[in-house]
Design a protein around this motif. Sequence first.
Motif, PDB file in Angstrom:
ATOM      1  N   VAL A 109       0.757  -1.158  -0.091  1.00 30.01           N
ATOM      2  CA  VAL A 109       0.019   0.178  -0.030  1.00 30.01           C
ATOM      3  C   VAL A 109       0.988   1.116  -0.104  1.00 30.01           C
ATOM      4  CG1 VAL A 109      -1.597   1.434   1.349  1.00 30.01           C
ATOM      5  CG2 VAL A 109      -1.845  -1.279   1.039  1.00 30.01           C
ATOM      6  N   ARG A 110       1.966   1.155   0.742  1.00 28.50           N
ATOM      7  CA  ARG A 110       2.945   2.281   0.582  1.00 28.50           C
ATOM      8  C   ARG A 110       3.405   2.618  -0.633  1.00 28.50           C
ATOM      9  NH1 ARG A 110       5.009   5.105   4.562  1.00 28.50           N
ATOM     10  NH2 ARG A 110       4.472   3.736   6.226  1.00 28.50           N
ATOM     11  N   SER A 111       4.032   1.589  -1.437  1.00 26.42           N
ATOM     12  CA  SER A 111       4.480   1.997  -2.694  1.00 26.42           C
ATOM     13  C   SER A 111       3.401   2.050  -3.510  1.00 26.42           C
ATOM     14  CB  SER A 111       4.916   0.301  -3.014  1.00 26.42           C
ATOM     15  OG  SER A 111       5.257   0.453  -4.299  1.00 26.42           O
ATOM     16  N   CYS A 112       2.012   1.629  -3.459  1.00 27.65           N
ATOM     17  CA  CYS A 112       1.097   2.383  -4.341  1.00 27.65           C
ATOM     18  C   CYS A 112       0.858   3.772  -4.015  1.00 27.65           C
ATOM     19  CB  CYS A 112      -0.285   1.555  -4.005  1.00 27.65           C
ATOM     20  SG  CYS A 112      -0.234  -0.288  -4.624  1.00 27.65           S
ATOM     21  N   LEU A 113       0.833   4.101  -2.783  1.00 31.18           N
ATOM     22  CA  LEU A 113       0.449   5.456  -2.300  1.00 31.18           C
ATOM     23  C   LEU A 113       1.779   6.309  -3.072  1.00 31.18           C
ATOM     24  CD1 LEU A 113      -0.903   5.327   1.237  1.00 31.18           C
ATOM     25  CD2 LEU A 113      -2.081   6.051  -0.911  1.00 31.18           C
ATOM     26  N   GLN A 114       3.006   5.829  -2.685  1.00 31.80           N
ATOM     27  CA  GLN A 114       4.199   6.526  -3.329  1.00 31.80           C
ATOM     28  C   GLN A 114       4.079   6.987  -4.780  1.00 31.80           C
ATOM     29  OE1 GLN A 114       7.158   4.063  -1.734  1.00 31.80           O
ATOM     30  NE2 GLN A 114       7.575   5.620  -0.028  1.00 31.80           N
ATOM     31  N   ASP A 115       3.217   5.951  -5.502  1.00 33.38           N
ATOM     32  CA  ASP A 115       3.185   6.044  -7.187  1.00 33.38           C
ATOM     33  C   ASP A 115       2.088   7.055  -7.250  1.00 33.38           C
ATOM     34  OD1 ASP A 115       5.093   4.052  -7.816  1.00 33.38           O
ATOM     35  OD2 ASP A 115       3.724   2.450  -7.945  1.00 33.38           O
ATOM     36  N   CYS A 116       1.134   7.085  -6.482  1.00 30.90           N
ATOM     37  CA  CYS A 116       0.102   7.674  -6.731  1.00 30.90           C
ATOM     38  C   CYS A 116       0.446   9.221  -6.216  1.00 30.90           C
ATOM     39  CB  CYS A 116      -1.274   7.526  -5.835  1.00 30.90           C
ATOM     40  SG  CYS A 116      -2.149   6.029  -5.971  1.00 30.90           S
ATOM     41  N   SER A 117       1.396   9.647  -5.364  1.00 33.36           N
ATOM     42  CA  SER A 117       1.876  10.754  -5.036  1.00 33.36           C
ATOM     43  C   SER A 117       2.467  11.329  -6.451  1.00 33.36           C
ATOM     44  CB  SER A 117       2.821  10.624  -4.004  1.00 33.36           C
ATOM     45  OG  SER A 117       3.465  12.088  -3.661  1.00 33.36           O
ATOM     46  N   GLU A 118       3.411  10.748  -7.014  1.00 35.67           N
ATOM     47  CA  GLU A 118       3.966  10.979  -8.163  1.00 35.67           C
ATOM     48  C   GLU A 118       3.029  11.343  -9.239  1.00 35.67           C
ATOM     49  OE1 GLU A 118       7.338   8.605  -9.381  1.00 35.67           O
ATOM     50  OE2 GLU A 118       7.921   8.234  -7.472  1.00 35.67           O
ATOM     51  N   LEU A 119       2.004  10.344  -9.430  1.00 41.47           N
ATOM     52  CA  LEU A 119       1.055  10.530 -10.608  1.00 41.47           C
ATOM     53  C   LEU A 119       0.343  11.931 -10.344  1.00 41.47           C
ATOM     54  CD1 LEU A 119      -0.322   6.918 -10.665  1.00 41.47           C
ATOM     55  CD2 LEU A 119       0.731   8.098 -12.448  1.00 41.47           C
ATOM     56  N   TYR A 120      -0.088  12.201  -9.199  1.00 39.00           N
ATOM     57  CA  TYR A 120      -1.054  13.692  -8.830  1.00 39.00           C
ATOM     58  C   TYR A 120       0.097  14.422  -8.852  1.00 39.00           C
ATOM     59  CZ  TYR A 120      -5.246  11.456  -8.140  1.00 39.00           C
ATOM     60  OH  TYR A 120      -6.462  10.985  -8.048  1.00 39.00           O
ATOM     61  N   SER A 121       1.262  14.654  -8.586  1.00 37.71           N
ATOM     62  CA  SER A 121       2.133  15.694  -8.664  1.00 37.71           C
ATOM     63  C   SER A 121       2.103  16.132 -10.183  1.00 37.71           C
ATOM     64  CB  SER A 121       3.624  15.536  -8.214  1.00 37.71           C
ATOM     65  OG  SER A 121       4.375  16.317  -8.556  1.00 37.71           O
ATOM     66  N   GLY A 122       2.314  15.162 -11.204  1.00 33.96           N
ATOM     67  CA  GLY A 122       2.399  15.221 -12.542  1.00 33.96           C
ATOM     68  C   GLY A 122       0.939  15.690 -13.135  1.00 33.96           C
ATOM     69  N   ALA A 123      -0.067  15.260 -12.502  1.00 32.51           N
ATOM     70  CA  ALA A 123      -1.296  15.622 -12.894  1.00 32.51           C
ATOM     71  C   ALA A 123      -1.480  17.200 -12.615  1.00 32.51           C
ATOM     72  CB  ALA A 123      -2.506  14.770 -12.132  1.00 32.51           C
ATOM     73  N   GLY A 124      -1.050  17.773 -11.766  1.00 34.43           N
ATOM     74  CA  GLY A 124      -1.180  19.216 -11.247  1.00 34.43           C
ATOM     75  C   GLY A 124      -0.428  19.895 -12.309  1.00 34.43           C
ATOM     76  N   SER A 125       0.920  19.454 -12.571  1.00 35.47           N
ATOM     77  CA  SER A 125       1.575  20.078 -13.624  1.00 35.47           C
ATOM     78  C   SER A 125       0.904  20.042 -15.050  1.00 35.47           C
ATOM     79  CB  SER A 125       2.927  19.439 -13.710  1.00 35.47           C
ATOM     80  OG  SER A 125       3.391  19.840 -14.802  1.00 35.47           O
ATOM     81  N   ASN A 126       0.349  18.843 -15.418  1.00 33.63           N
ATOM     82  CA  ASN A 126      -0.550  18.763 -16.854  1.00 33.63           C
ATOM     83  C   ASN A 126      -1.670  19.592 -16.763  1.00 33.63           C
ATOM     84  OD1 ASN A 126       1.145  16.753 -18.050  1.00 33.63           O
ATOM     85  ND2 ASN A 126       0.349  15.223 -17.198  1.00 33.63           N
ATOM     86  N   LEU A 127      -2.222  19.737 -15.657  1.00 33.87           N
ATOM     87  CA  LEU A 127      -3.649  20.543 -15.856  1.00 33.87           C
ATOM     88  C   LEU A 127      -3.129  22.137 -15.829  1.00 33.87           C
ATOM     89  CD1 LEU A 127      -5.561  18.890 -12.915  1.00 33.87           C
ATOM     90  CD2 LEU A 127      -6.106  19.117 -15.090  1.00 33.87           C
ATOM     91  N   GLY A 128      -1.915  22.629 -15.196  1.00 38.89           N
ATOM     92  CA  GLY A 128      -1.508  23.906 -15.685  1.00 38.89           C
ATOM     93  C   GLY A 128      -1.291  24.107 -17.103  1.00 38.89           C
TER      94      GLY A 128
END
Length: 178
Positions: free
Chosen positions: A94-113
């Motif tokens: 679960v920790r590994s999944c959450l770390q991946d999600c953290s990176e995904l959402y960081s990239g998502a914020g950048s893409n949305l901008g």
Amino acid sequence: MNSSLVSSIVFFFLLIVSVRSDVLSDSCGEAAKDDPNIKFDFCVSTLEGNPKAKSATGVADLVKVAIETAISNSSSIGSLITKLLSDKGLEPYVRSCLQDCSELYSGAGSNLGKGEQAFEGKDYGTANSVISAAMDSSSTCEDQFKEKKGVVSPLTKENNSFFQLNAISLAFINMVQK
């Protein structure tokens, strides 16, 4: 002031407010009709939370509201993930999944901008592309939890909301293009 002047002013104000709220309601209605991933009530209630939605005079204004709301949502999800990761007793998978999600959402914020900038520059193809990439972050995040039997995503609600917000942005961009 005489009462007819006051009545006229009040009527005019109510007319403006009603027309503006119709823009949001009509746009969400059209988006929900055209895309089964968009729920009308979610669209209206979520975008109403942004004060800029109240002054929207057309769907182009609502594109910006939807993207800004998605950016804010991405940031909130990132904060939630950080909070979840602070749990020392978290299962390693679960920790590994959450770390991946953290990176995904960081990239998502950048893409949305980038999507917001592309939309403002009337580069609708790029806006669609980068917002779609942001939207995929929620699905990718959610799907990885399902890869191990018995693991439940702690982000299902957030992932679903983020996906829907981006679907709304894309639907509104398509309406502007028509």
